[in-house]
Scaffold this active site. Sequence first.
Site, PDB file in Angstrom:
ATOM      1  N   GLU A 193      71.278 -36.275  -5.007  1.00 49.10           N
ATOM      2  CA  GLU A 193      70.099 -36.819  -5.672  1.00 49.10           C
ATOM      3  C   GLU A 193      70.433 -37.148  -7.127  1.00 49.10           C
ATOM      4  OE1 GLU A 193      66.221 -35.470  -3.540  1.00 49.10           O
ATOM      5  OE2 GLU A 193      66.772 -33.965  -5.023  1.00 49.10           O
ATOM      6  N   GLY A 237      61.946 -39.855  -8.852  1.00 41.64           N
ATOM      7  CA  GLY A 237      60.597 -40.089  -9.360  1.00 41.64           C
ATOM      8  C   GLY A 237      60.502 -41.265 -10.319  1.00 41.64           C
ATOM      9  N   HIS A 290      67.848 -27.814  -6.422  1.00 41.70           N
ATOM     10  CA  HIS A 290      67.217 -29.094  -6.740  1.00 41.70           C
ATOM     11  C   HIS A 290      67.340 -29.355  -8.242  1.00 41.70           C
ATOM     12  CE1 HIS A 290      64.255 -32.218  -7.337  1.00 41.70           C
ATOM     13  NE2 HIS A 290      64.433 -32.503  -6.062  1.00 41.70           N
ATOM     14  N   SER A 322      63.765 -41.696  -5.097  1.00 40.30           N
ATOM     15  CA  SER A 322      62.966 -42.907  -4.884  1.00 40.30           C
ATOM     16  C   SER A 322      63.218 -43.558  -3.522  1.00 40.30           C
ATOM     17  CB  SER A 322      63.185 -43.907  -6.020  1.00 40.30           C
ATOM     18  OG  SER A 322      62.744 -43.357  -7.253  1.00 40.30           O
ATOM     19  N   ASN A 342      60.244 -33.206   0.384  1.00 39.79           N
ATOM     20  CA  ASN A 342      60.104 -32.167  -0.629  1.00 39.79           C
ATOM     21  C   ASN A 342      58.785 -32.437  -1.356  1.00 39.79           C
ATOM     22  OD1 ASN A 342      60.249 -30.452  -2.795  1.00 39.79           O
ATOM     23  ND2 ASN A 342      61.992 -31.463  -3.777  1.00 39.79           N
ATOM     24  N   TRP A 343      57.814 -31.637  -1.037  1.00 40.49           N
ATOM     25  CA  TRP A 343      56.471 -31.886  -1.594  1.00 40.49           C
ATOM     26  C   TRP A 343      56.364 -31.461  -3.059  1.00 40.49           C
ATOM     27  CZ3 TRP A 343      52.439 -30.132   2.705  1.00 40.49           C
ATOM     28  CH2 TRP A 343      52.650 -30.917   3.863  1.00 40.49           C
ATOM     29  N   LYS A 344      57.339 -30.747  -3.550  1.00 41.54           N
ATOM     30  CA  LYS A 344      57.329 -30.258  -4.939  1.00 41.54           C
ATOM     31  C   LYS A 344      56.006 -29.522  -5.215  1.00 41.54           C
ATOM     32  CE  LYS A 344      60.542 -33.908  -6.059  1.00 41.54           C
ATOM     33  NZ  LYS A 344      61.108 -34.836  -7.036  1.00 41.54           N
ATOM     34  N   GLU A 399      65.386 -30.342 -10.362  1.00 42.83           N
ATOM     35  CA  GLU A 399      64.285 -29.839 -11.189  1.00 42.83           C
ATOM     36  C   GLU A 399      64.438 -28.334 -11.441  1.00 42.83           C
ATOM     37  OE1 GLU A 399      61.300 -31.586  -8.711  1.00 42.83           O
ATOM     38  OE2 GLU A 399      62.004 -33.549  -9.382  1.00 42.83           O
TER      39      GLU A 399
HETATM   40  P1  13P Z   1      61.284 -38.970  -5.308  1.00 40.63           P
HETATM   41  O1  13P Z   1      61.448 -39.438  -3.879  1.00 40.63           O
HETATM   42  O2  13P Z   1      59.872 -38.823  -5.729  1.00 40.63           O
HETATM   43  O3  13P Z   1      62.122 -39.804  -6.243  1.00 40.63           O
HETATM   44  O4  13P Z   1      61.899 -37.490  -5.363  1.00 40.63           O
HETATM   45  C1  13P Z   1      63.173 -37.259  -4.861  1.00 40.63           C
HETATM   46  C2  13P Z   1      63.418 -35.798  -4.827  1.00 40.63           C
HETATM   47  O5  13P Z   1      63.617 -35.171  -5.843  1.00 40.63           O
HETATM   48  C3  13P Z   1      63.376 -35.119  -3.529  1.00 40.63           C
HETATM   49  O6  13P Z   1      63.853 -33.819  -3.609  1.00 40.63           O
END
Ligand code: 13P
Length: 257
Positions: free
Chosen positions: A166, A172, A95, A212, A9-11, A97
């Site tokens: 998650e 993160g 997600h 992470s 997931n590149w966000k 976020e």
């Molecule tokens: P990180 O791997 O940066 O913790 O992010 C996880 C995530 O939200 C993937 O969708």
Amino acid sequence: MRQILVAGNWKMNLLQSQGVALSQALAAKYPSSAAVEILICPAFPYLSPIGTAVRGSAVQLGAQNLYFAPQGAFTGEVSGDMLKDVGCGWVLVGHSERRQFFGEQDELLAKKVSAGLAHGLKVIYCVGEQLADRKAGQTEAVLAKQLAGLDQVSAEQMANVVVAYEPMWAIGTGVTATTEQAQQAHVFLRGQLKSRYGEAVAAATRILYGGSVKPDNALELLSQSDVDGALVGGAALKADSFTAIIEAGIQAQTLKG
Ligand code: 13P
């Protein structure tokens, strides 16, 4: 036997040239089939060029979000049809976020899941508790409630749904859930799927871990019997770290037989 899925997931990261270079590197490394499924989810504006870069390779293309309506006056939104049209096979829904910063709730997410499936997209439906929930012993209650996003999904449609666990406190932050915490949450989620859809669907549905995931913890996490893949954020932004996680997935798939 569930095939491991390693999803990036590149966000809201990487500009076009960077994303194309990364996807070309991945496509060159996995030109045809791989022992695990590989997916990348770039930002909307770059889906088309990145789809072109990975076409024909083992690397699949997904989006990070969609809107449930088929078309119309919804300024700033993107439909499932549009995602299919630019070559997406997958979409992330729910997600943390999206839930945290954009106020998306289970009722809306249920519509998005249905819309994704109706447009022939595979859906990765994300759930996960906050640190306060975990401290209050509410992890399972929160996860059970968030599965309401699957309320409109039939047992047959579950063949095109993947669940991602998650924990928000692990995203993160560099803090990964322990393998025991991940396995325990996955067992709980699989139990919930069993009561919703029965044994066969629960056993066949993949449950990914996200939060992470890095090259140095991927193998241990992916070796857990109920961890069927990874949803990777930060470590998916570089070819070497994402490739190392894919390789850990391939190793875990072999270990699981
Ligand atoms: P990180 O791997 O940066 O913790 O992010 C996880 C995530 O939200 C993937 O969708």
